[in-house]
Design an enzyme around this catalytic site. Structure first.
Site, PDB file in Angstrom:
ATOM      1  N   ARG A  79     113.248 -15.135  31.708  1.00  6.77           N
ATOM      2  CA  ARG A  79     113.515 -14.684  33.071  1.00  6.77           C
ATOM      3  C   ARG A  79     115.020 -14.635  33.288  1.00  6.77           C
ATOM      4  NH1 ARG A  79     112.836 -18.198  36.340  1.00  6.77           N
ATOM      5  NH2 ARG A  79     111.940 -19.907  35.174  1.00  6.77           N
ATOM      6  N   TYR A 223     109.948  -8.718  29.475  1.00  6.84           N
ATOM      7  CA  TYR A 223     109.565 -10.087  29.138  1.00  6.84           C
ATOM      8  C   TYR A 223     109.003 -10.875  30.312  1.00  6.84           C
ATOM      9  CZ  TYR A 223     109.593 -14.093  26.026  1.00  6.84           C
ATOM     10  OH  TYR A 223     109.201 -15.126  25.205  1.00  6.84           O
ATOM     11  N   GLY A 224     107.929 -11.581  30.071  1.00  6.28           N
ATOM     12  CA  GLY A 224     107.400 -12.631  30.957  1.00  6.28           C
ATOM     13  C   GLY A 224     107.514 -12.340  32.441  1.00  6.28           C
ATOM     14  N   GLY A 225     108.062 -13.296  33.143  1.00  4.01           N
ATOM     15  CA  GLY A 225     108.139 -13.218  34.601  1.00  4.01           C
ATOM     16  C   GLY A 225     108.950 -12.042  35.120  1.00  4.01           C
ATOM     17  N   LYS A 232     105.621 -14.764  38.830  1.00  2.82           N
ATOM     18  CA  LYS A 232     106.693 -15.338  39.658  1.00  2.82           C
ATOM     19  C   LYS A 232     107.061 -14.414  40.817  1.00  2.82           C
ATOM     20  CE  LYS A 232     106.962 -18.739  36.796  1.00  2.82           C
ATOM     21  NZ  LYS A 232     106.429 -20.055  37.165  1.00  2.82           N
ATOM     22  N   HIS A 252     104.826 -23.555  43.285  1.00  3.06           N
ATOM     23  CA  HIS A 252     104.973 -23.625  41.825  1.00  3.06           C
ATOM     24  C   HIS A 252     104.307 -24.927  41.354  1.00  3.06           C
ATOM     25  CE1 HIS A 252     108.007 -23.497  38.207  1.00  3.06           C
ATOM     26  NE2 HIS A 252     106.854 -22.958  37.896  1.00  3.06           N
ATOM     27  N   SER A 274     110.343 -25.642  35.684  1.00  6.84           N
ATOM     28  CA  SER A 274     109.880 -24.971  34.463  1.00  6.84           C
ATOM     29  C   SER A 274     110.143 -25.856  33.239  1.00  6.84           C
ATOM     30  CB  SER A 274     110.623 -23.652  34.280  1.00  6.84           C
ATOM     31  OG  SER A 274     110.470 -22.854  35.420  1.00  6.84           O
ATOM     32  N   ALA A 275     109.180 -25.837  32.322  1.00  2.00           N
ATOM     33  CA  ALA A 275     109.305 -26.576  31.055  1.00  2.00           C
ATOM     34  C   ALA A 275     109.484 -28.086  31.241  1.00  2.00           C
ATOM     35  CB  ALA A 275     110.432 -25.989  30.198  1.00  2.00           C
ATOM     36  N   CYS A 276     108.818 -28.648  32.265  1.00  2.00           N
ATOM     37  CA  CYS A 276     108.810 -30.105  32.449  1.00  2.00           C
ATOM     38  C   CYS A 276     107.411 -30.681  32.271  1.00  2.00           C
ATOM     39  CB  CYS A 276     109.355 -30.488  33.822  1.00  2.00           C
ATOM     40  SG  CYS A 276     111.145 -30.489  33.931  1.00  2.00           S
ATOM     41  N   GLY A 277     106.499 -29.902  31.685  1.00  3.30           N
ATOM     42  CA  GLY A 277     105.205 -30.481  31.309  1.00  3.30           C
ATOM     43  C   GLY A 277     104.055 -30.236  32.274  1.00  3.30           C
ATOM     44  N   THR A 279     101.846 -27.725  32.204  1.00  2.00           N
ATOM     45  CA  THR A 279     100.655 -27.331  31.447  1.00  2.00           C
ATOM     46  C   THR A 279     100.044 -28.571  30.766  1.00  2.00           C
ATOM     47  OG1 THR A 279     101.654 -25.163  31.122  1.00  2.00           O
ATOM     48  CG2 THR A 279      99.769 -25.689  29.734  1.00  2.00           C
ATOM     49  N   ASP A 299     100.223 -23.537  36.777  1.00  4.71           N
ATOM     50  CA  ASP A 299     101.576 -23.100  37.164  1.00  4.71           C
ATOM     51  C   ASP A 299     101.740 -22.784  38.646  1.00  4.71           C
ATOM     52  OD1 ASP A 299     104.264 -22.481  36.345  1.00  4.71           O
ATOM     53  OD2 ASP A 299     103.789 -20.351  36.521  1.00  4.71           O
ATOM     54  N   ARG A 391     106.401 -17.858  23.881  1.00  3.91           N
ATOM     55  CA  ARG A 391     105.287 -18.043  24.818  1.00  3.91           C
ATOM     56  C   ARG A 391     103.945 -17.725  24.190  1.00  3.91           C
ATOM     57  NH1 ARG A 391     106.396 -19.712  30.309  1.00  3.91           N
ATOM     58  NH2 ARG A 391     108.650 -19.722  30.465  1.00  3.91           N
ATOM     59  N   ARG A 422     112.994 -34.384  35.641  1.00  2.06           N
ATOM     60  CA  ARG A 422     113.513 -35.290  34.611  1.00  2.06           C
ATOM     61  C   ARG A 422     114.624 -36.117  35.213  1.00  2.06           C
ATOM     62  NH1 ARG A 422     112.321 -33.646  29.274  1.00  2.06           N
ATOM     63  NH2 ARG A 422     111.103 -31.740  29.378  1.00  2.06           N
ATOM     64  N   TYR A 516     102.779 -38.096  28.500  1.00  2.00           N
ATOM     65  CA  TYR A 516     101.606 -37.334  28.041  1.00  2.00           C
ATOM     66  C   TYR A 516     100.298 -37.953  28.564  1.00  2.00           C
ATOM     67  CZ  TYR A 516     105.090 -35.009  25.184  1.00  2.00           C
ATOM     68  OH  TYR A 516     106.187 -34.316  24.770  1.00  2.00           O
ATOM     69  N   ASN A 519      99.969 -40.665  31.243  1.00  2.00           N
ATOM     70  CA  ASN A 519     100.244 -40.371  32.656  1.00  2.00           C
ATOM     71  C   ASN A 519      98.980 -40.516  33.508  1.00  2.00           C
ATOM     72  OD1 ASN A 519     102.915 -39.923  32.100  1.00  2.00           O
ATOM     73  ND2 ASN A 519     102.677 -37.708  31.842  1.00  2.00           N
TER      74      ASN A 519
HETATM   75  C1  OXD Z   1     108.335 -20.661  34.411  1.00  2.00           C
HETATM   76  C2  OXD Z   1     107.048 -20.140  33.916  1.00  2.00           C
HETATM   77  O1  OXD Z   1     109.395 -20.245  33.936  1.00  2.00           O
HETATM   78  O2  OXD Z   1     106.006 -20.654  34.337  1.00  2.00           O
HETATM   79  O3  OXD Z   1     108.302 -21.511  35.317  1.00  2.00           O
HETATM   80  O4  OXD Z   1     107.042 -19.200  33.104  1.00  2.00           O
HETATM   81 MN    MN Z   2     106.352 -21.921  36.028  1.00  2.00          MN
END
Ligand code: OXD
Ligand code: MN
Length: 608
Positions: A79, A223-225, A232, A252, A274-277, A279, A299, A391, A422, A516, A519
C-alpha cells in the site's frame, strides 16, 4: 459488449450503474467490457488468463492444488500511504493525519491519467457485496478494473455476482470503485506495445477517495489494498465516513468467537496495526483445556446497533489477504491449513518442487529457491526469498476454525473490543478501560514501536489510533467524537474495552510473554470480566488482573515476569503525557472535550 455500451443499451438493470460504466468506458477506452458473475468458472478463467499472460505460474498441483504464484513489479509491492488521498471538500475534514487534495483538482489530474489507459484491455465490471449479500449490515460496491488479478482476488475477498445486482435492483446505491493498472497496450499516438507480466505505472500512483460522493479512484498500482478496492479503500476509508453519517462503526478489527468449557460464547473484536498479529489471534488454538476460539474475521469489522441496543458485527470480507512471512504451523496452524489449496500467493518464493516458501515458514531453510524477483536464492545469499509484504489470498470458508455463524446476516453481538500495539515497555499485558469514554481515550493514544526502543522512552512511537491511522476517511478528531457519541447512545450495552500488549520486554530486551496460542489466557480473563466473574485491580491506566485472576496453569514464565507484565510503569506513563498532549494539539479545537477531559484525569491519577 462494447457495442452495447456505446449504443447505450443496458448492461445491468441499474440505470446509474449503466451510465457510470459508459462514462468510464468513454474515458478509459477499453477494447471490451465484461460483467463479472463471480462464478467458479470465471475464477478459473482469470487464473488461466494470468498464467498465459505470464503474470502467474501454477504451483505443483500435488503440493498446492489449484493455486498460483504471482510476482509483482518491484516498484509495486505494498500500500502506498504517501500516494493515498482523502479528497473531502475541505482540508480540515480530512484532518492532519491524512493527505488531502481538492476533489475537482484531483479528478482533473486523474482524468488525464485515465484517458485511454485501458486501450487494448478488457474493462471488468465487478459487482460486489461487502458482507453477506442482502445483510442489513452489508453494503454494495462496483469495481471497474482492467486487471484479471484484481478480478480473481475480489472473487475470493468479497461476494461477487449476479445476486449482488439483484439486491442492487434498479435504484440501489453502490460505492463506485474505479481502478486501472495504468498500462495501456496502445499508446496515445497509436503505437502498440506488448503486455508485461505485472502491468503498473512505475511513475505515477494515486489512491484517491471522495468521501462526499463515496467514490474511489485508483490508478497505477495493481497491488493489494491499492487495487482490491473493497478492502481498505471501501470497507475502511469510505465506510468509516458512511458509518459516521449513519451511526455505526467501520473498524480495522478482527472478530473472534470465544467459547468456554460450559459452552458459553462471547464475541470479541480487536484492533492492532497492520502486521501485528490480527490474523494469528483470530485463528488462535487455545492452550487452556476446554476453551475454543473460532474466527469470524481477521481484518475488518462493521458494527451496527441491533434492536436490543447492542453492537452486532459482520466481517465484510469473504477471504483472508494475509502477510505470508512469519506464518507457519507454529504461529498459525489454521492459516496454514487454509492455504493448502485454491489460493493466490503474491511475492512469495518458489521451491524446486513447485511449491511456495517464505521466511519463517519452516524451521529449516530450503537449500535452493527462486526468490520473488525471479533470481536464484540460497541461504547464504544475504537476501530475503519472499518480499516482507508477500501475501496470500485465500477463501475464509477454507479456515478449519471458521465460526459457523461467520456469514450470519444479522452479525454477532460484540462483548469486548481490544486495542493493542507493540510496546516494549510501559503498557501492561492487559488493561480494562473504566468505561467507554476512557476506552476511547486508550484507543486514541495507542501506538506501536517501530524499533525496539528503551522502555519508557518517548518519541519512538508511531501513534496509530484504533489502528486506523492509514484507514480513517475523515478527520481523526471527528472519528473520536463519533466513538464517544456511539457510547453515549448505548451506554452500558456497549462492549467493554481492553488494551492488550503481547510485546512487553525485560531489561535485556527479551519478550516477557510467549504470545501466540498463550494469548488465550488473556482472552479468558476478558471473557470472565465480561461475565462479571474475574477480579481486577485499579491502576491509573485502568483495571488490570488481580494476582491469580489470570489462568497460568501449565505455563512456565520467567521469574518475576508476571509482576512486570501486570505492572503499570507510572514514571513511563508520566513521561508520555507531554507526547500525548502534543499529539492531541494538532487536532486543535476539533479534539473532543471528552478526550481532553480523559487526558486531564489520567494526569491527575498519575500524580496521586
Ligand atoms: C493491512 C492489511 O495492511 O490488512 O492492514 O493488508
Ligand atoms: Mn489490515
Amino acid at each position: 459488449m462494447r457495442e452495447d455500451m456505446t449504443t447505450g443499451s443496458k448492461i445491468t438493470r441499474n440505470a446509474q450503474l449503466n451510465a457510470w460504466i459508459k462514462e468510464v468506458a468513454a474515458m478509459c477506452l477499453p477494447d471490451n467490457i465484461r460483467l463479472c458473475n463471480g462464478s467458479a468458472d470465471e475464477y478459473q478463467e482469470m487464473l488461466s488468463l494470468m498464467v498465459s499472460g505470464k503474470t502467474a505460474r501454477w504451483l505443483n498441483p500435488e503440493k498446492r492444488p489449484n493455486s498460483i504464484l504471482v510476482w509483482s513489479d518491484p516498484a509495486d509491492v505494498a500500500r502506498v500511504e504517501d500516494r493515498t488521498f482523502i479528497c473531502s471538500p475541505s482540508k480540515d475534514d480530512a484532518g492532519p493525519t491524512n493527505n488531502w487534495a481538492a476533489p475537482e483538482e484531483m479528478k482533473q489530474t486523474m482524468r488525464g491519467l485515465y484517458a485511454g489507459c485501458m486501450r487494448g484491455r478488457t474493462l471488468y465490471v465487478i459487482p460486489f457485496s461487502m458482507g453477506p449479500v442482502g445483510s442489513p449490515i452489508a453494503h454494495i460496491g462496483v469495481e471497474l478494473t482492467d486487471s484479471p488479478y484484481v478480478v480473481a482476488n475480489m472473487i475470493i475477498m468479497t461476494r461477487v455476482g449476479t445476486s449482488v445486482l439483484d439486491v442492487l435492483g434498479e435504484n440501489g446505491e453502490f460505492v463506485r470503485c474505479l481502478h486501472s493498472v495504468g498500462y495501456p497496450l496502445v499508446l496515445a499516438d497509436g503505437t502498440q506495445r506488448a503486455d508485461v507480466s505485472w502491468p503498473c505505472d512505475g511513475k505515477q500512483k494515486y489512491i484517491s477517495h471522495f468521501p462526499e460522493s463515496k467514490e474511489i479512484w485508483s490508478y497505477g498500482s495493481g497491488y493489494g489494498g491499492n487495487a482490491l478496492l473493497g478492502k481498505k479503500c471501501f470497507a475502511l476509508r469510505i465506510a468509516s465516513v458512511m458509518a459516521r453519517e449513519q451511526g455505526w462503526l467501520a473498524e480495522h478489527m478482527l472478530i473472534l468467537k470465544l467459547t468456554n468449557p460450559q459452552n458459553e460464547v462471547r464475541y470479541i473484536c480487536a484492533a492492532f496495526p497492520s502486521a501485528c498479529g490480527k490474523t494469528n489471534l483470530a485463528m488462535l488454538s487455545p492452550t487452556i483445556p476446554g476453551w475454543k476460539v473460532e474466527c469470524v474475521g481477521d481484518d475488518i469489522a462493521w458494527m451496527k446497533f441491533g434492536g436490543d441496543g447492542r453492537l452486532y458485527a459482520i466481517n465484510p470480507e469473504a477471504g483472508f489477504f494475509g502477510v505470508a512471512p512469519g506464518t507457519s504451523d507454529e504461529s498459525n496452524l489454521n492459516a496454514m491449513a487454509c492455504l493448502t489449496r485454491d489460493s493466490i500467493f503474491t511475492n512469495c518464493a518458489l521451491t524446486d518442487d513447485g511449491d511456495v516458501w517464505w521466511e519463517q515458514m519452516t524451521p529449516r531453510l530450503p537449500a535452493h529457491l527462486i526468490d520473488w524477483t525471479a533470481k536464484e536464492w540460497t541461504p547464504d545469499c544475504g537476501r530475503n526469498a519472499a518480499h516482507p509484504n508477500a501475501r496470500f489470498t485465500t477463501p475464509a470458508r477454507q479456515c478449519p476454525v471458521i465460526a459457523p455463524e461467520w456469514e450470519d446476516p444479522q452479525g454477532v453481538p460484540i462483548s469486548a473490543v481490544l486495542f493493542g500495539g507493540r510496546r516494549a515497555g510501559v503498557i501492561p499485558l492487559v488493561t480494562e478501560a473504566f468505561n467507554w469514554r476512557h476506552g476511547t481515550f486508550l484507543g486514541s493514544i495507542m501506538g506501536s514501536e517501530t524499533t525496539a526502543a528503551a522502555a519508557g522512552q518517548v518519541g519512538t512511537l508511531r501513534r496509530d489510533p484504533m489502528a486506523m491511522l492509514p484507514f480513517c476517511g475523515y478527520n481523526m478528531a471527528d472519528y473520536w467524537a463519533h466513538w464517544l457519541g456511539m457510547g453515549e447512545r448505548s451506554g452500558a450495552k456497549m462492549p467493554r474495552i481492553f488494551y492488550v500488549n503481547w510485546f512487553r520486554k525485560d531489561a535485556e530486551g527479551r519478550f516477557l510473554w510467549p504470545g501466540y496460542s498463550e494469548n488465550c489466557r488473556v482472552l479468558k480473563w476478558i471473557f470472565e470480566r465480561c461475565a462479571g466473574q474475574a477480579e481486577a485491580l485499579e491502576t491509573p491506566l485502568g483495571l488490570i488482573p488481580e494476582k491469580g485472576a489470570l489462568d497460568l496453569r501449565g505455563l512456565s514464565l520467567a521469574a518475576d515476569a508476571l509482576d512486570e507484565l501486570l505492572s503499570v510503569d507510572i514514571d513511563g506513563c508520566r513521561m508520555e503525557l507531554p507526547s500525548i498532549e502534543q499529539y492531541y494539539q494538532q487536532f486543535g479545537s476539533r479534539l473532543p472535550e471528552g478526550l481532553r477531559h480523559e487526558l486531564k484525569e489520567f494526569g491527575k491519577r498519575l500524580q496521586s
